[in-house]
Motif scaffolding. Structure first.
Motif, mmCIF file in Angstrom:
data_model
loop_
_atom_site.group_PDB
_atom_site.id
_atom_site.type_symbol
_atom_site.label_atom_id
_atom_site.label_comp_id
_atom_site.label_asym_id
_atom_site.label_seq_id
_atom_site.Cartn_x
_atom_site.Cartn_y
_atom_site.Cartn_z
ATOM 1 N N THR A 14 -3.992 -2.396 -8.613
ATOM 2 C CA THR A 14 -3.382 -1.644 -7.521
ATOM 3 C C THR A 14 -4.386 -0.650 -6.965
ATOM 4 O O THR A 14 -5.405 -0.356 -7.578
ATOM 5 C CB THR A 14 -2.137 -0.861 -8.001
ATOM 6 O OG1 THR A 14 -2.554 0.112 -8.954
ATOM 7 C CG2 THR A 14 -1.104 -1.780 -8.604
ATOM 8 N N ASP A 37 1.301 -4.529 -5.100
ATOM 9 C CA ASP A 37 1.814 -3.284 -4.536
ATOM 10 C C ASP A 37 1.955 -2.223 -5.625
ATOM 11 O O ASP A 37 2.612 -2.446 -6.651
ATOM 12 C CB ASP A 37 3.166 -3.536 -3.864
ATOM 13 C CG ASP A 37 3.717 -2.282 -3.225
ATOM 14 O OD1 ASP A 37 3.232 -1.919 -2.140
ATOM 15 O OD2 ASP A 37 4.613 -1.656 -3.834
ATOM 16 N N MET A 39 3.507 0.842 -5.714
ATOM 17 C CA MET A 39 4.829 1.430 -5.959
ATOM 18 C C MET A 39 5.771 0.426 -6.622
ATOM 19 O O MET A 39 6.525 0.780 -7.524
ATOM 20 C CB MET A 39 5.444 1.959 -4.666
ATOM 21 C CG MET A 39 4.738 3.171 -4.116
ATOM 22 S SD MET A 39 4.732 4.547 -5.278
ATOM 23 C CE MET A 39 3.040 5.038 -5.213
ATOM 24 N N GLU A 40 5.709 -0.818 -6.195
ATOM 25 C CA GLU A 40 6.544 -1.846 -6.819
ATOM 26 C C GLU A 40 6.184 -2.011 -8.299
ATOM 27 O O GLU A 40 7.059 -2.099 -9.164
ATOM 28 C CB GLU A 40 6.382 -3.178 -6.094
ATOM 29 C CG GLU A 40 7.249 -4.281 -6.650
ATOM 30 C CD GLU A 40 7.086 -5.590 -5.900
ATOM 31 O OE1 GLU A 40 7.453 -6.628 -6.479
ATOM 32 O OE2 GLU A 40 6.605 -5.592 -4.758
ATOM 33 N N SER A 41 4.890 -2.010 -8.603
ATOM 34 C CA SER A 41 4.446 -2.114 -9.992
ATOM 35 C C SER A 41 4.895 -0.914 -10.807
ATOM 36 O O SER A 41 5.337 -1.048 -11.957
ATOM 37 C CB SER A 41 2.920 -2.209 -10.055
ATOM 38 O OG SER A 41 2.470 -3.363 -9.417
ATOM 39 N N VAL A 43 7.484 1.143 -10.248
ATOM 40 C CA VAL A 43 8.937 1.130 -10.450
ATOM 41 C C VAL A 43 9.328 0.060 -11.471
ATOM 42 O O VAL A 43 10.113 0.315 -12.384
ATOM 43 C CB VAL A 43 9.686 0.938 -9.118
ATOM 44 C CG1 VAL A 43 11.172 0.687 -9.340
ATOM 45 C CG2 VAL A 43 9.490 2.155 -8.220
ATOM 46 N N THR A 44 8.768 -1.139 -11.355
ATOM 47 C CA THR A 44 9.092 -2.219 -12.289
ATOM 48 C C THR A 44 8.710 -1.844 -13.715
ATOM 49 O O THR A 44 9.485 -2.031 -14.657
ATOM 50 C CB THR A 44 8.383 -3.522 -11.867
ATOM 51 O OG1 THR A 44 8.824 -3.884 -10.561
ATOM 52 C CG2 THR A 44 8.692 -4.656 -12.833
ATOM 53 N N VAL A 94 14.809 6.133 -7.307
ATOM 54 C CA VAL A 94 15.001 4.719 -7.641
ATOM 55 C C VAL A 94 16.496 4.492 -7.825
ATOM 56 O O VAL A 94 17.118 5.062 -8.711
ATOM 57 C CB VAL A 94 14.217 4.339 -8.916
ATOM 58 C CG1 VAL A 94 14.400 2.861 -9.226
ATOM 59 C CG2 VAL A 94 12.733 4.678 -8.759
ATOM 60 N N HIS A 97 16.946 -2.011 -9.260
ATOM 61 C CA HIS A 97 15.786 -2.887 -9.313
ATOM 62 C C HIS A 97 15.368 -3.197 -7.882
ATOM 63 O O HIS A 97 16.175 -3.634 -7.066
ATOM 64 C CB HIS A 97 16.106 -4.173 -10.074
ATOM 65 C CG HIS A 97 16.424 -3.924 -11.520
ATOM 66 N ND1 HIS A 97 15.452 -3.618 -12.446
ATOM 67 C CD2 HIS A 97 17.590 -3.912 -12.179
ATOM 68 C CE1 HIS A 97 16.014 -3.431 -13.609
ATOM 69 N NE2 HIS A 97 17.314 -3.604 -13.487
ATOM 70 N N ASN A 98 14.105 -2.951 -7.564
ATOM 71 C CA ASN A 98 13.544 -3.171 -6.220
ATOM 72 C C ASN A 98 14.249 -2.354 -5.130
ATOM 73 O O ASN A 98 14.230 -2.741 -3.965
ATOM 74 C CB ASN A 98 13.553 -4.654 -5.861
ATOM 75 C CG ASN A 98 12.743 -5.481 -6.829
ATOM 76 O OD1 ASN A 98 11.650 -5.089 -7.217
ATOM 77 N ND2 ASN A 98 13.289 -6.596 -7.262
ATOM 78 N N GLN A 99 14.876 -1.256 -5.516
ATOM 79 C CA GLN A 99 15.535 -0.374 -4.525
ATOM 80 C C GLN A 99 15.016 1.034 -4.728
ATOM 81 O O GLN A 99 15.456 1.754 -5.626
ATOM 82 C CB GLN A 99 17.050 -0.388 -4.695
ATOM 83 C CG GLN A 99 17.673 -1.731 -4.425
ATOM 84 C CD GLN A 99 19.158 -1.704 -4.710
ATOM 85 O OE1 GLN A 99 19.685 -0.757 -5.278
ATOM 86 N NE2 GLN A 99 19.850 -2.749 -4.303
ATOM 87 N N TYR A 100 14.061 1.429 -3.893
ATOM 88 C CA TYR A 100 13.474 2.760 -3.990
ATOM 89 C C TYR A 100 13.031 3.231 -2.627
ATOM 90 O O TYR A 100 12.932 2.472 -1.708
ATOM 91 C CB TYR A 100 12.310 2.793 -4.976
ATOM 92 C CG TYR A 100 11.242 1.759 -4.727
ATOM 93 C CD1 TYR A 100 10.133 2.061 -3.942
ATOM 94 C CD2 TYR A 100 11.343 0.475 -5.260
ATOM 95 C CE1 TYR A 100 9.152 1.112 -3.708
ATOM 96 C CE2 TYR A 100 10.358 -0.470 -5.031
ATOM 97 C CZ TYR A 100 9.273 -0.134 -4.262
ATOM 98 O OH TYR A 100 8.307 -1.077 -4.032
#
Length: 100
Positions: A14, A37, A39-41, A43-44, A94, A97-100
């Motif tokens: 990243t 990505d 931010m996606e990494s 958050v996950t 957050v 999942h995948n919502q941030y």
């Protein structure tokens, strides 16, 4: 992992370094950098850590730290505030999942 016969191993990366150092990783280490990505990494990975490691998450209020316990049901996990401090500061709410 590698894909196909003889392909270079892939390392996910990243940030700007994923572009800046792509040639060095390829020529010196024989690795291929794959940009993902940030931010996606983040958050996950945080969702995973909060779900599987006891006492990983906590609240801090009026000088008191209380650990939170997340049950197997991920609905207990959300919402939360993710604070990431690096070369800058990011605050992410957050909601799922995948919502941030």
């Amino acid at each position: 992992g590698t894909e196909g016969g003889g392909a270079k191993p892939i390392v996910k990366a990243t940030g700007g370094g994923a572009y800046k150092h792509v040639e060095d990783f390829s020529s010196r280490l024989g690795l291929e950098l794959e940009k993902v990505d940030e931010m996606e990494s983040l958050v996950t990975g945080t969702n995973f850590l909060l779900s599987v490691i006891q006492d990983e998450g906590f609240t801090f209020w009026k000088g008191k730290k209380d650990y939170i316990s997340i049950q197997n049901d991920s609905s207990d996990l959300f919402p939360y505030l993710l604070v990431n401090i690096g070369s800058g500061v990011s605050l992410l709410k957050v909601d799922g999942h995948n919502q941030y």
